[in-house]
Motif scaffolding. Structure first.
Motif, PDB file in Angstrom:
ATOM      1  N   UNK A  62      -4.456  -8.277 -87.159  1.00 30.74           N
ATOM      2  CA  UNK A  62      -3.153  -7.638 -86.961  1.00 30.74           C
ATOM      3  C   UNK A  62      -3.308  -6.331 -86.175  1.00 30.74           C
ATOM      4  N   UNK A  63      -4.319  -5.558 -86.480  1.00 28.62           N
ATOM      5  CA  UNK A  63      -4.519  -4.257 -85.826  1.00 28.62           C
ATOM      6  C   UNK A  63      -4.837  -4.389 -84.342  1.00 28.62           C
ATOM      7  N   UNK A  64      -5.578  -5.423 -83.962  1.00 28.02           N
ATOM      8  CA  UNK A  64      -6.052  -5.533 -82.576  1.00 28.02           C
ATOM      9  C   UNK A  64      -5.029  -6.129 -81.617  1.00 28.02           C
ATOM     10  N   UNK A  65      -3.958  -6.699 -82.135  1.00 35.16           N
ATOM     11  CA  UNK A  65      -2.936  -7.286 -81.273  1.00 35.16           C
ATOM     12  C   UNK A  65      -2.416  -6.262 -80.276  1.00 35.16           C
ATOM     13  N   UNK A  66      -2.408  -6.592 -79.005  1.00 37.04           N
ATOM     14  CA  UNK A  66      -1.931  -5.737 -77.914  1.00 37.04           C
ATOM     15  C   UNK A  66      -2.771  -4.481 -77.686  1.00 37.04           C
ATOM     16  N   UNK A  67      -3.936  -4.372 -78.318  1.00 37.00           N
ATOM     17  CA  UNK A  67      -4.785  -3.191 -78.116  1.00 37.00           C
ATOM     18  C   UNK A  67      -5.513  -3.287 -76.783  1.00 37.00           C
ATOM     19  N   UNK A  68      -5.592  -2.163 -76.106  1.00 38.04           N
ATOM     20  CA  UNK A  68      -6.323  -2.066 -74.841  1.00 38.04           C
ATOM     21  C   UNK A  68      -7.808  -1.830 -75.084  1.00 38.04           C
ATOM     22  N   UNK A  69      -8.117  -1.146 -76.183  1.00 38.10           N
ATOM     23  CA  UNK A  69      -9.486  -0.837 -76.572  1.00 38.10           C
ATOM     24  C   UNK A  69      -9.628  -1.120 -78.049  1.00 38.10           C
ATOM     25  N   UNK A  70     -10.651  -1.893 -78.387  1.00 43.03           N
ATOM     26  CA  UNK A  70     -10.928  -2.238 -79.772  1.00 43.03           C
ATOM     27  C   UNK A  70     -12.333  -1.753 -80.073  1.00 43.03           C
ATOM     28  N   UNK A  71     -12.471  -0.936 -81.122  1.00 41.09           N
ATOM     29  CA  UNK A  71     -13.773  -0.417 -81.510  1.00 41.09           C
ATOM     30  C   UNK A  71     -14.099  -0.946 -82.899  1.00 41.09           C
ATOM     31  N   UNK A  72     -15.148  -1.747 -82.970  1.00 40.37           N
ATOM     32  CA  UNK A  72     -15.591  -2.331 -84.233  1.00 40.37           C
ATOM     33  C   UNK A  72     -16.586  -1.369 -84.872  1.00 40.37           C
ATOM     34  N   UNK A  73     -16.216  -0.838 -86.022  1.00 41.02           N
ATOM     35  CA  UNK A  73     -17.026   0.152 -86.737  1.00 41.02           C
ATOM     36  C   UNK A  73     -17.323  -0.352 -88.142  1.00 41.02           C
ATOM     37  N   UNK A  74     -17.991  -1.477 -88.216  1.00 39.80           N
ATOM     38  CA  UNK A  74     -18.312  -2.096 -89.503  1.00 39.80           C
ATOM     39  C   UNK A  74     -19.829  -2.187 -89.645  1.00 39.80           C
ATOM     40  N   UNK A  96     -13.635  -4.454 -75.651  1.00 42.59           N
ATOM     41  CA  UNK A  96     -14.142  -4.583 -77.017  1.00 42.59           C
ATOM     42  C   UNK A  96     -15.512  -3.928 -77.067  1.00 42.59           C
ATOM     43  N   UNK A  97     -15.683  -3.009 -78.005  1.00 38.01           N
ATOM     44  CA  UNK A  97     -16.981  -2.368 -78.171  1.00 38.01           C
ATOM     45  C   UNK A  97     -17.286  -2.220 -79.658  1.00 38.01           C
ATOM     46  N   UNK A  98     -18.501  -1.807 -79.942  1.00 35.54           N
ATOM     47  CA  UNK A  98     -18.925  -1.607 -81.325  1.00 35.54           C
ATOM     48  C   UNK A  98     -19.683  -0.300 -81.417  1.00 35.54           C
ATOM     49  N   UNK A  99     -19.929   0.133 -82.637  1.00 38.52           N
ATOM     50  CA  UNK A  99     -20.709   1.349 -82.854  1.00 38.52           C
ATOM     51  C   UNK A  99     -21.914   1.066 -83.744  1.00 38.52           C
ATOM     52  N   UNK A 100     -22.379  -0.172 -83.723  1.00 41.10           N
ATOM     53  CA  UNK A 100     -23.528  -0.545 -84.539  1.00 41.10           C
ATOM     54  C   UNK A 100     -24.797   0.161 -84.094  1.00 41.10           C
ATOM     55  N   UNK A 101     -25.683   0.380 -85.048  1.00 43.21           N
ATOM     56  CA  UNK A 101     -26.928   1.093 -84.756  1.00 43.21           C
ATOM     57  C   UNK A 101     -28.011   0.173 -84.195  1.00 43.21           C
TER      58      UNK A 101
END
Length: 145
Positions: A62-74, A96-101
């Motif tokens: 639901x949150x990512x619908x119509x988003x220009x930038x999606x940051x996955x921080x899980x 689409x990007x992530x912040x994984x280590x």
């Protein structure tokens, strides 16, 4: 004031990194809308109390619908599951990007789910502290990093 860089940024996960991103996005006016998703209702409530976003949900799709930038921080082990969940809702042209280590494992988990026309750019915050949760974030976390 200049126009925001993005109409909508979705943050999937709102711990230290996600909440720090929310704060700097808000401070710098980088998006007209910040959508926040996290699985924990209590964490979501706290993020809302802190005013970290404009919309809040426990459903990442639901949150990512119509988003220009999606940051996955899980947590990195959850990246594939999240990618599978959000993939149908990602719009063509989104980043689409992530912040994984870690990168190899996250890429292996996310990449198979990325729809054509979505730009997957693996990321790494190169920043952090020993604290976690939405209260731990701060807008200056990424400065000089």
């Amino acid at each position: 004031m200049a126009s925001p860089m993005f109409e909508k940024i979705a943050l999937v996960g709102i711990g230290l990194i996600g909440s720090s991103l929310a704060r700097v996005i808000r401070r710098e006016g980088l998006a007209r809308h910040i959508a926040i998703a996290t699985r924990s209702a209590s964490t979501l409530k706290r993020a809302e109390e802190l005013g970290l976003g404009d919309s809040y949900t426990t459903e990442a799709k639901e949150a990512v619908g119509d988003a220009d930038l999606i940051i996955v921080s899980v947590p990195v082990g959850s990246s594939g599951e999240v990618a599978a969940e959000i993939a149908p809702a990602l719009k063509k042209g989104a980043i689409l990007t992530d912040v994984g280590s870690t990168k190899a494992s996250v890429i292996a988990q996310i990449e198979p789910h990325v729809p054509e026309g979505v730009h997957f750019i693996p990321g790494h915050p190169l920043a952090g502290t020993e604290k976690s949760g939405p209260d731990a974030g701060f807008a200056d976390l990424f400065e000089n990093r």
